[in-house]
Design an enzyme around this catalytic site. Sequence first.
Site, PDB file in Angstrom:
ATOM      1  N   ALA A 187      -1.012  -0.454   6.442  1.00 55.02           N
ATOM      2  CA  ALA A 187      -1.464  -1.529   6.934  1.00 55.02           C
ATOM      3  C   ALA A 187      -2.609  -1.706   7.946  1.00 55.02           C
ATOM      4  O   ALA A 187      -3.083  -0.284   8.309  1.00 55.02           O
ATOM      5  CB  ALA A 187      -0.396  -2.568   7.564  1.00 55.02           C
ATOM      6  N   LYS A 188      -3.585  -2.466   8.153  1.00 59.07           N
ATOM      7  CA  LYS A 188      -4.675  -2.532   9.228  1.00 59.07           C
ATOM      8  C   LYS A 188      -4.931  -3.918   9.588  1.00 59.07           C
ATOM      9  O   LYS A 188      -4.754  -4.952   9.120  1.00 59.07           O
ATOM     10  CB  LYS A 188      -5.718  -2.029   8.489  1.00 59.07           C
ATOM     11  CG  LYS A 188      -6.920  -1.094   9.213  1.00 59.07           C
ATOM     12  CD  LYS A 188      -6.265   0.035   9.942  1.00 59.07           C
ATOM     13  CE  LYS A 188      -7.441   0.811  10.613  1.00 59.07           C
ATOM     14  NZ  LYS A 188      -6.833   2.185  10.816  1.00 59.07           N
ATOM     15  N   GLY A 189      -5.559  -4.092  10.810  1.00 54.81           N
ATOM     16  CA  GLY A 189      -5.773  -5.357  11.191  1.00 54.81           C
ATOM     17  C   GLY A 189      -6.703  -5.072  12.451  1.00 54.81           C
ATOM     18  O   GLY A 189      -7.091  -4.115  12.651  1.00 54.81           O
ATOM     19  N   ALA A 225      -3.735  -6.968   7.456  1.00 58.87           N
ATOM     20  CA  ALA A 225      -3.738  -6.743   6.086  1.00 58.87           C
ATOM     21  C   ALA A 225      -2.520  -5.578   5.861  1.00 58.87           C
ATOM     22  O   ALA A 225      -2.473  -4.510   6.483  1.00 58.87           O
ATOM     23  CB  ALA A 225      -5.028  -6.209   5.410  1.00 58.87           C
ATOM     24  N   ASP A 237      -6.894   1.655  17.589  1.00 59.35           N
ATOM     25  CA  ASP A 237      -7.713   2.117  16.888  1.00 59.35           C
ATOM     26  C   ASP A 237      -9.062   1.739  17.439  1.00 59.35           C
ATOM     27  O   ASP A 237      -8.907   1.625  18.776  1.00 59.35           O
ATOM     28  CB  ASP A 237      -7.581   1.306  15.490  1.00 59.35           C
ATOM     29  CG  ASP A 237      -8.410   1.563  14.173  1.00 59.35           C
ATOM     30  OD1 ASP A 237      -9.552   1.998  14.422  1.00 59.35           O
ATOM     31  OD2 ASP A 237      -7.846   1.787  13.261  1.00 59.35           O
TER      32      ASP A 237
END
Length: 431
Positions: free
Chosen positions: A120-122, A75, A161
């Site tokens: 952003a993150k995923g 995202a 993460d």
Amino acid sequence: MASTSTTETEQPPEEPTEHESALQTARRQLQHAADHLDIDPNIVERLKHPKSVHEVTVPIERDDGGVDVFTGYRAQHDSVRGPHKGGLRYHPEVTRDECVGLGMWMTWKCAVMDLPFGGAKGGISVNPKELSDREKEQLTRRFTEELRDVIGPTVDIPAPDMGTDPQTMAWLMDAYSMQEGETIPGVVTGKPPVVGGSKGRDSAPGRSVAIIAREAIDYYDMDIQQTSVAVQGYGSVGANAARLLDEWGANVVALSDVNGGIYDTNGLDTHSIPTHHEEPEAVMTHDAPETVSNEELLELDVDVLIPAAIGNVLTADNADAVDADLVVEGANGPTTTAASEIFAERDIPVIPDIIANAGGVTVSYFEWLQDINRRAWSLERVNDELETEMLAAWNDVREEFESRDVTWRDAAYIVALSRVAEAHDARGLWP
């Protein structure tokens, strides 16, 4: 499978609940900050939605010869101030909306630190503990290929993460570089230093928590030499924060891991207690006068409480029982909306995660600069630069806190949103 891009649809306002999603929380915090500022509502509306969300399927061959297919996401929330930046997590509960909400938080975290990044993150919906090292490597390399067109050192820079680590980032960098035909270390941060990672990156989130805790202790006229501290979670963030505060003279009286905690009013020797990385789940093997549960640790009579384990541990159910004078968030999202309101009513200051644990993304920025310039920094320089950046961000947030009748969380979001909105206003809406 090629990735697909989607945008978030508008949702009606919702009342806060104890079980709200990361996306609901992020939108609520955005609107709360916007209500304190004279910002074009169209910009606020734009920021409620991600720029794009990429969903991919990631098939891998298992060690037994079978094939499993996992779902992955990336995202990308906002890039008005620079390339997207944010972690990749491997966890069974990774979802599209979680990635969108966490990506929004990364936008605010980068902005409050005044870094030239957007959020952003995923991640992949998978339990990494059920994968062998070979399977995890294969999963990472295939995931990288699926996202290759939407990541890059000037586009979107992932980082470790939950469930991922420096080795994961090394695999990702190698897979990306092989397809591009040249070594491109700047595509990810959080790598091992031997392949372009930065010294001090692993310890940076905990170091920043300690720095911000120290500044908050001083702000509230507490003597750090007489300050008692309880830390929930003795992983990288909690351990590094606890050890630094211990070195600076604070009295660290309680620590915990997943199995529970130890408590000694005379203080614990943090350096003699192995971190989760050094020896998993070792806290309870250390001799101490008392043991406490993770829930009991949150309610101890201490000066400073640092929840540094997981999210949503301070809730409406226990906020009234918290006996600390100051809360500094080490984990991401440890305090629910309802608990935040209770703490505000009780005049218990809560220093939010988006500034307290922002050392990780800040040193990731330093790593990115080192990769671009092909010149490594010393650990001393990394820590000195981090100290400078954290103090600058603290002073910016403190000024907003003092000039407005708001909480520390609101002050941090006001700083972040002001910067993002100003950049949107300057650039305009294309075309």
